[in-house]
Design an enzyme around this catalytic site. Structure first.
Site, short mmCIF file in Angstrom:
data_model
loop_
_atom_site.label_atom_id
_atom_site.label_comp_id
_atom_site.label_asym_id
_atom_site.label_seq_id
_atom_site.Cartn_x
_atom_site.Cartn_y
_atom_site.Cartn_z
N HIS A 116 37.28 32.83 34.88
CA HIS A 116 38.04 33.36 36.22
C HIS A 116 37.20 33.09 37.64
O HIS A 116 36.96 33.99 38.27
CB HIS A 116 38.46 34.61 35.90
CG HIS A 116 39.18 35.10 37.47
ND1 HIS A 116 40.43 34.53 37.43
CD2 HIS A 116 39.32 36.83 38.26
CE1 HIS A 116 41.12 35.65 38.61
NE2 HIS A 116 40.19 36.34 39.07
N ASN A 149 29.15 45.50 40.92
CA ASN A 149 29.76 45.77 39.53
C ASN A 149 29.30 45.90 37.84
O ASN A 149 29.88 47.09 37.46
CB ASN A 149 31.29 44.75 39.64
CG ASN A 149 31.91 45.12 40.93
OD1 ASN A 149 31.38 45.76 41.68
ND2 ASN A 149 32.61 44.16 40.71
#
Ligand SMILES: NC(=O)c1ccc[n+]([C@@H]2O[C@H](COP(=O)([O-])OP(=O)(O)OC[C@H]3O[C@@H](n4cnc5c(N)ncnc54)[C@H](O)[C@@H]3O)[C@@H](O)[C@H]2O)c1
Length: 316
Positions: free
Chosen positions: A182, A102
């Protein structure tokens, strides 16, 4: 001129975000892009055909983009860009397993955003979230307050939903907060969580609160394990769309987001989940709240974990 928002990546997260943003009916244009030829155009056509039924005027524009920035003219003049491009998790994967693949995608997208929408506020959602937010700032070279990430609103919404289900009360009567990363060092904050104004810690025994905290921390993985082919998108897109709305309306709404922390909580120089006031320029200011000693220790631990990984992303 009306406001323009772009959603990069027309997968599950991106397409549902575009739908929510269009249905708010506050933008003149919602642009949806992807590298899969025809996918964003097809979704845009479909979304536009829902306008007479749902009753909104926002125009959705789809654009296929290429590896060298082809097609990015479509995002010119965007006030907000939401970056959802990237792979989601599969069962058994951690968000960190997505780092290498990513990072390449987010860097390429961010460089084109900087070129074609140099004044936009960038909201990152691609995982691993805290690291991809840091990378987007490095790749755009935008001021740090103009690049932020979505995680805390989603994690808090999950916590709120679990508390409401446990106590059999409306979700509207529950307020919760999650800070930190997160990921594994997420910091749900029971001391700031209430039901009809009453502290959660007085309504549920400590072991039950801990159980809900753990379920919140694993909230994404729980959905991934059930779906088997991708990750959550209804609650995530709701959160990202609300952030984009706060920017477009310059509302000053305070929400938990991944923001650049510079001295707050005694932490500096890292993107981290904190509460912040959101407006036209992105993060107006980070809002500090009173934390218990163990919550503060958890936040500092999250900061150091994220800092270690964020130092690596500059080279990815
Ligand atoms: N921050 C959060 O809270 C949160 C929550 C859920 C998912 N996510 C993350 O969001 C991302 C997207 O999830 P999804 O469910 O939509 O995945 P998805 O596979 O459905 O969609 C991803 C899309 O990105 C596109 N894409 C890939 N490279 C691109 C590029 N260079 N430019 C433009 N588009 C590109 C793909 O073609 C695909 O359509 C994942 O990384 C996922 O982990 C984050």
């Amino acid at each position: 001129m009306g406001k323009k928002v772009t959603v990069v990546g027309a997968g599950f997260y991106g397409s549902t975000t575009a739908q929510r943003l269009a249905e708010y009916d506050i933008f003149e244009t919602v642009v949806l892009t992807d590298i899969i030829e025809g996918k964003p155009e097809g979704l845009a056509l479909d979304l536009n055909q829902s306008r007479p039924v749902e009753g909104f005027e926002t125009k959705v524009v789809g654009a296929t983009t290429g590896p060298n920035g082809e097609g990015y003219e479509a995002i010119e003049g965007s006030d907000v860009v939401v970056i959802t491009a990237g792979l989601p998790r599969k069962p058994g994967m951690s968000r960190m397993d997505l780092l290498g693949v990513n990072a390449k995608i987010v860097r390429q997208v961010a460089e084109n955003v900087a070129k074609y929408a140099p004044n936009a506020v960038v909201i990152v959602v691609s995982n691993p979230l805290d690291e991809m937010t840091a990378l987007a700032q490095i790749a755009t070279q935008f001021p740090k307050n103009r690049v932020l990430g979505q995680a805390g609103m989603l994690d808090s919404a999950r916590f709120t939903n679990f508390v409401a289900e446990e106590l059999k009360v409306p979700v509207a009567s529950v307020k919760t907060l999650t800070l930190g990363s997160h990921g594994d060092t997420m910091v749900p904050v029971p001391s700031k969580s209430t039901v009809n104004g009453k502290p959660l810690t007085e309504l549920l025994p400590a072991d039950k609160v801990e159980e809900l905290v753990t379920r919140t921390r694993n909230g994404g993985a729980e959905v991934v394990a059930l779906l088997k082919t991708g990750s959550a998108y209804y609650a995530p897109s709701a959160a990202a769309a609300r952030m984009a709305k706060a920017v477009a309306e310059d509302s000053g709404a305070v929400m938990p987001v991944c923001a650049w922390v510079d001295g707050e909580y005694g932490i500096s120089g890292v993107y981290l989940g904190v509460e912040a006031e959101i407006g036209a320029g992105g993060v107006k200011r980070v809002v500090e709240t009173d934390l218990t000693d163990s919550e503060l220790a958890g936040l500092k631990e999250a900061a150091e974990a994220v800092r270690a990984k964020q130092a690596d992303v500059a080279d990815l």
